[in-house]
Write a protein that holds these residues in place. Structure first.
Motif, PDB file in Angstrom:
ATOM      1  N   GLN A   3     -18.522  18.343   1.998  1.00 19.96           N
ATOM      2  CA  GLN A   3     -17.120  18.456   2.375  1.00 19.96           C
ATOM      3  C   GLN A   3     -16.646  17.102   2.892  1.00 19.96           C
ATOM      4  O   GLN A   3     -17.350  16.427   3.632  1.00 19.96           O
ATOM      5  CB  GLN A   3     -16.916  19.516   3.461  1.00 19.96           C
ATOM      6  N   LEU A   4     -15.438  16.730   2.488  1.00 16.90           N
ATOM      7  CA  LEU A   4     -14.848  15.463   2.890  1.00 16.90           C
ATOM      8  C   LEU A   4     -13.518  15.734   3.579  1.00 16.90           C
ATOM      9  O   LEU A   4     -12.671  16.439   3.027  1.00 16.90           O
ATOM     10  CB  LEU A   4     -14.633  14.563   1.669  1.00 16.90           C
ATOM     11  N   VAL A   5     -13.335  15.154   4.745  1.00 13.47           N
ATOM     12  CA  VAL A   5     -12.092  15.324   5.492  1.00 13.47           C
ATOM     13  C   VAL A   5     -11.492  13.948   5.742  1.00 13.47           C
ATOM     14  O   VAL A   5     -12.095  13.103   6.395  1.00 13.47           O
ATOM     15  CB  VAL A   5     -12.338  16.048   6.819  1.00 13.47           C
ATOM     16  N   GLU A   6     -10.292  13.755   5.217  1.00 17.48           N
ATOM     17  CA  GLU A   6      -9.603  12.472   5.320  1.00 17.48           C
ATOM     18  C   GLU A   6      -8.552  12.517   6.420  1.00 17.48           C
ATOM     19  O   GLU A   6      -8.011  13.574   6.741  1.00 17.48           O
ATOM     20  CB  GLU A   6      -8.914  12.130   4.002  1.00 17.48           C
ATOM     21  N   SER A   7      -8.250  11.344   6.947  1.00 14.64           N
ATOM     22  CA  SER A   7      -7.166  11.222   7.922  1.00 14.64           C
ATOM     23  C   SER A   7      -6.648   9.794   7.895  1.00 14.64           C
ATOM     24  O   SER A   7      -7.315   8.893   7.372  1.00 14.64           O
ATOM     25  CB  SER A   7      -7.651  11.581   9.330  1.00 14.64           C
ATOM     26  N   GLY A   8      -5.433   9.611   8.433  1.00 17.22           N
ATOM     27  CA  GLY A   8      -4.911   8.266   8.614  1.00 17.22           C
ATOM     28  C   GLY A   8      -3.772   7.865   7.721  1.00 17.22           C
ATOM     29  O   GLY A   8      -3.236   6.773   7.869  1.00 17.22           O
ATOM     30  N   GLY A   9      -3.358   8.697   6.795  1.00 15.57           N
ATOM     31  CA  GLY A   9      -2.233   8.332   5.947  1.00 15.57           C
ATOM     32  C   GLY A   9      -0.926   8.392   6.711  1.00 15.57           C
ATOM     33  O   GLY A   9      -0.885   8.775   7.882  1.00 15.57           O
ATOM     34  N   GLY A  10       0.145   7.984   6.038  1.00 14.61           N
ATOM     35  CA  GLY A  10       1.450   8.035   6.678  1.00 14.61           C
ATOM     36  C   GLY A  10       2.438   7.099   6.033  1.00 14.61           C
ATOM     37  O   GLY A  10       2.205   6.586   4.934  1.00 14.61           O
ATOM     38  N   LEU A  11       3.538   6.882   6.739  1.00 16.01           N
ATOM     39  CA  LEU A  11       4.615   6.002   6.278  1.00 16.01           C
ATOM     40  C   LEU A  11       4.520   4.680   7.021  1.00 16.01           C
ATOM     41  O   LEU A  11       4.409   4.658   8.251  1.00 16.01           O
ATOM     42  CB  LEU A  11       5.964   6.663   6.541  1.00 16.01           C
ATOM     43  N   VAL A  12       4.591   3.591   6.272  1.00 16.94           N
ATOM     44  CA  VAL A  12       4.513   2.266   6.881  1.00 16.94           C
ATOM     45  C   VAL A  12       5.453   1.327   6.130  1.00 16.94           C
ATOM     46  O   VAL A  12       5.708   1.517   4.932  1.00 16.94           O
ATOM     47  CB  VAL A  12       3.059   1.741   6.857  1.00 16.94           C
ATOM     48  N   GLN A  13       5.958   0.341   6.825  1.00 15.96           N
ATOM     49  CA  GLN A  13       6.850  -0.636   6.195  1.00 15.96           C
ATOM     50  C   GLN A  13       6.037  -1.648   5.398  1.00 15.96           C
ATOM     51  O   GLN A  13       4.860  -1.898   5.710  1.00 15.96           O
ATOM     52  CB  GLN A  13       7.675  -1.349   7.256  1.00 15.96           C
ATOM     53  N   PRO A  14       6.653  -2.259   4.391  1.00 12.06           N
ATOM     54  CA  PRO A  14       5.960  -3.326   3.662  1.00 12.06           C
ATOM     55  C   PRO A  14       5.462  -4.406   4.618  1.00 12.06           C
ATOM     56  O   PRO A  14       6.166  -4.799   5.558  1.00 12.06           O
ATOM     57  CB  PRO A  14       7.047  -3.863   2.727  1.00 12.06           C
ATOM     58  N   GLY A  15       4.233  -4.849   4.370  1.00 13.41           N
ATOM     59  CA  GLY A  15       3.597  -5.828   5.240  1.00 13.41           C
ATOM     60  C   GLY A  15       2.806  -5.220   6.372  1.00 13.41           C
ATOM     61  O   GLY A  15       2.071  -5.926   7.071  1.00 13.41           O
ATOM     62  N   GLY A  16       2.942  -3.922   6.551  1.00 14.68           N
ATOM     63  CA  GLY A  16       2.246  -3.236   7.630  1.00 14.68           C
ATOM     64  C   GLY A  16       0.808  -2.882   7.279  1.00 14.68           C
ATOM     65  O   GLY A  16       0.304  -3.241   6.216  1.00 14.68           O
ATOM     66  N   SER A  17       0.182  -2.173   8.204  1.00  7.58           N
ATOM     67  CA  SER A  17      -1.222  -1.808   8.062  1.00  7.58           C
ATOM     68  C   SER A  17      -1.429  -0.322   8.335  1.00  7.58           C
ATOM     69  O   SER A  17      -0.685   0.299   9.093  1.00  7.58           O
ATOM     70  CB  SER A  17      -2.083  -2.606   9.051  1.00  7.58           C
TER      71      SER A  17
END
Length: 117
Positions: A3-17
């Protein structure tokens, strides 16, 4: 099973991290590869970065110098640090796990990354 559980996605501005994480559980073999692929509607899923348990890495040309993959083998977790993000990095990012003989892949549920101003 794995089983794989991902996290950390989202909305970011260009140039961001952003930093993605993927934790694996279940029948984990010590020799394996974990990595990240991404997919946009209408296109095939493509490799972003992968890292073998021994430390070997591979990256898509489009992310070299901007993205860094790392892993914590003790925690069966892989990370993707994404810097200098561009709108074309927008996609659903999927975590992948495989083990010898690498005839089967396990996938996470996917996490959306959107790069937009």
């Amino acid at each position: 099973q794995v089983q794989l559980v991902e996290s950390g996605g989202g909305l970011v501005q260009p140039g961001g991290s952003l930093r993605l994480s993927c934790a694996a559980s279940g029948s984990i073999f010590s020799i394996n590869v974990m990595g990240w692929h991404r997919q946009v509607p209408g296109k095939q899923r493509e490799l972003v970065a992968a890292m073998y348990s021994g430390g070997t890495t591979e990256y898509a040309d489009s992310v070299k110098g901007r993205f860094t993959i790392s892993r914590d083998n003790a925690k069966n977790t892989v990370y993707l640090q994404m810097n200098s993000l561009k709108p074309e990095d927008t996609a659903v990012y999927y975590c992948r796990y495989s083990r010898p003989p690498f005839s089967r892949d396990y996938w996470g549920q996917g996490t959306q990354v959107t790069v937009s101003s």
